[in-house]
Design a protein around this motif. Sequence first.
Motif, PDB file in Angstrom:
ATOM      1  N   UNK A 134     -51.742   8.188  49.650  1.00  0.00           N
ATOM      2  CA  UNK A 134     -51.988   8.736  50.979  1.00  0.00           C
ATOM      3  C   UNK A 134     -51.204  10.022  51.181  1.00  0.00           C
ATOM      4  N   UNK A 135     -51.802  10.961  51.905  1.00  0.00           N
ATOM      5  CA  UNK A 135     -51.134  12.208  52.266  1.00  0.00           C
ATOM      6  C   UNK A 135     -50.265  11.968  53.497  1.00  0.00           C
ATOM      7  N   UNK A 136     -49.038  12.453  53.448  1.00  0.00           N
ATOM      8  CA  UNK A 136     -48.129  12.280  54.583  1.00  0.00           C
ATOM      9  C   UNK A 136     -48.640  13.033  55.811  1.00  0.00           C
ATOM     10  N   UNK A 137     -49.353  14.137  55.620  1.00  0.00           N
ATOM     11  CA  UNK A 137     -49.894  14.851  56.778  1.00  0.00           C
ATOM     12  C   UNK A 137     -50.882  13.984  57.555  1.00  0.00           C
TER      13      UNK A 137
ATOM     14  N   UNK B 163     -37.816  16.090  58.995  1.00  0.00           N
ATOM     15  CA  UNK B 163     -38.277  17.239  59.775  1.00  0.00           C
ATOM     16  C   UNK B 163     -38.897  18.303  58.861  1.00  0.00           C
ATOM     17  N   UNK B 164     -38.306  18.516  57.703  1.00  0.00           N
ATOM     18  CA  UNK B 164     -38.834  19.495  56.758  1.00  0.00           C
ATOM     19  C   UNK B 164     -40.207  19.064  56.240  1.00  0.00           C
ATOM     20  N   UNK B 165     -40.353  17.798  55.915  1.00  0.00           N
ATOM     21  CA  UNK B 165     -41.624  17.265  55.409  1.00  0.00           C
ATOM     22  C   UNK B 165     -42.728  17.421  56.454  1.00  0.00           C
ATOM     23  N   UNK B 166     -42.378  17.206  57.723  1.00  0.00           N
ATOM     24  CA  UNK B 166     -43.368  17.273  58.802  1.00  0.00           C
ATOM     25  C   UNK B 166     -43.524  18.664  59.396  1.00  0.00           C
ATOM     26  N   UNK B 167     -42.671  19.598  58.975  1.00  0.00           N
ATOM     27  CA  UNK B 167     -42.667  20.938  59.554  1.00  0.00           C
ATOM     28  C   UNK B 167     -43.794  21.813  59.048  1.00  0.00           C
ATOM     29  N   UNK B 168     -43.774  23.071  59.467  1.00  0.00           N
ATOM     30  CA  UNK B 168     -44.814  24.015  59.033  1.00  0.00           C
ATOM     31  C   UNK B 168     -44.735  24.267  57.525  1.00  0.00           C
ATOM     32  N   UNK B 169     -45.865  24.636  56.950  1.00  0.00           N
ATOM     33  CA  UNK B 169     -45.941  24.865  55.508  1.00  0.00           C
ATOM     34  C   UNK B 169     -46.072  26.349  55.213  1.00  0.00           C
ATOM     35  N   UNK B 170     -45.828  26.711  53.960  1.00  0.00           N
ATOM     36  CA  UNK B 170     -45.897  28.103  53.507  1.00  0.00           C
ATOM     37  C   UNK B 170     -47.105  28.326  52.598  1.00  0.00           C
TER      38      UNK B 170
ATOM     39  N   UNK C 297     -46.410  18.662  46.545  1.00  0.00           N
ATOM     40  CA  UNK C 297     -46.692  20.039  46.182  1.00  0.00           C
ATOM     41  C   UNK C 297     -45.868  20.874  47.154  1.00  0.00           C
ATOM     42  N   UNK C 298     -44.973  21.698  46.628  1.00  0.00           N
ATOM     43  CA  UNK C 298     -44.056  22.482  47.454  1.00  0.00           C
ATOM     44  C   UNK C 298     -44.187  23.965  47.130  1.00  0.00           C
ATOM     45  N   UNK C 299     -43.993  24.799  48.130  1.00  0.00           N
ATOM     46  CA  UNK C 299     -44.050  26.251  47.930  1.00  0.00           C
ATOM     47  C   UNK C 299     -42.920  26.725  47.028  1.00  0.00           C
ATOM     48  N   UNK C 300     -41.705  26.223  47.280  1.00  0.00           N
ATOM     49  CA  UNK C 300     -40.558  26.602  46.458  1.00  0.00           C
ATOM     50  C   UNK C 300     -39.694  25.374  46.213  1.00  0.00           C
ATOM     51  N   UNK C 301     -38.968  25.379  45.082  1.00  0.00           N
ATOM     52  CA  UNK C 301     -38.170  24.204  44.751  1.00  0.00           C
ATOM     53  C   UNK C 301     -36.919  24.525  43.948  1.00  0.00           C
ATOM     54  N   UNK C 302     -36.867  25.682  43.303  1.00  0.00           N
ATOM     55  CA  UNK C 302     -35.718  26.015  42.463  1.00  0.00           C
ATOM     56  C   UNK C 302     -35.162  27.359  42.915  1.00  0.00           C
TER      57      UNK C 302
END
Length: 158
Positions: free
Chosen positions: A6-9, A39-46, A66-71
């Motif tokens: 399931x997608x968290x969104x 809050x970060x997980x539920x916040x706006x995306x990039x 799937x994240x915009x940035x991670x390192x």
Amino acid sequence: MSTRILAVSDHPELAPQVAAWLVEAFGRPGGRSVAELTALILGPTKGPEESFVLFDGDAPAGTASLAHDDLDSRPDLTPWLAGVYVPPAFRGRGHASALVRHVEGFARAAGVRTLWLYTWTAAPLYAGLGWVQVGLEHEIKRNIQVVLMRRDLAGDPA
């Protein structure tokens, strides 16, 4: 048992569970709290970003995003497979592989051609799923060396 992802969104009530797992698996002294990560997980995306939860029967049994940035040392690379975690009681059932494939499919559907990840413990798992090691990087927050890996999605079957 059957599994589903399931997608968290679509299920924001799952965000605190994802955040708790991430703190448990990847947290460090002075790192983000469960509330901050929620809050970060539920916040706006990039861009195309999403967190997923795999269920084994009725039990939440893993997550990946799937994240915009991670390192921090590689802000030039995007997007990332991030936060792959399966609790110990659910390991050995192929859940991590299913989560990785799910994120790859989500990324591919969003038009992503190349996906990145870093790991300090699971390079063989990812290599077995077609990921290629492209080098070693310094993970600033933990002050450790990590393996940087890439997965080219262009041309892969959906």
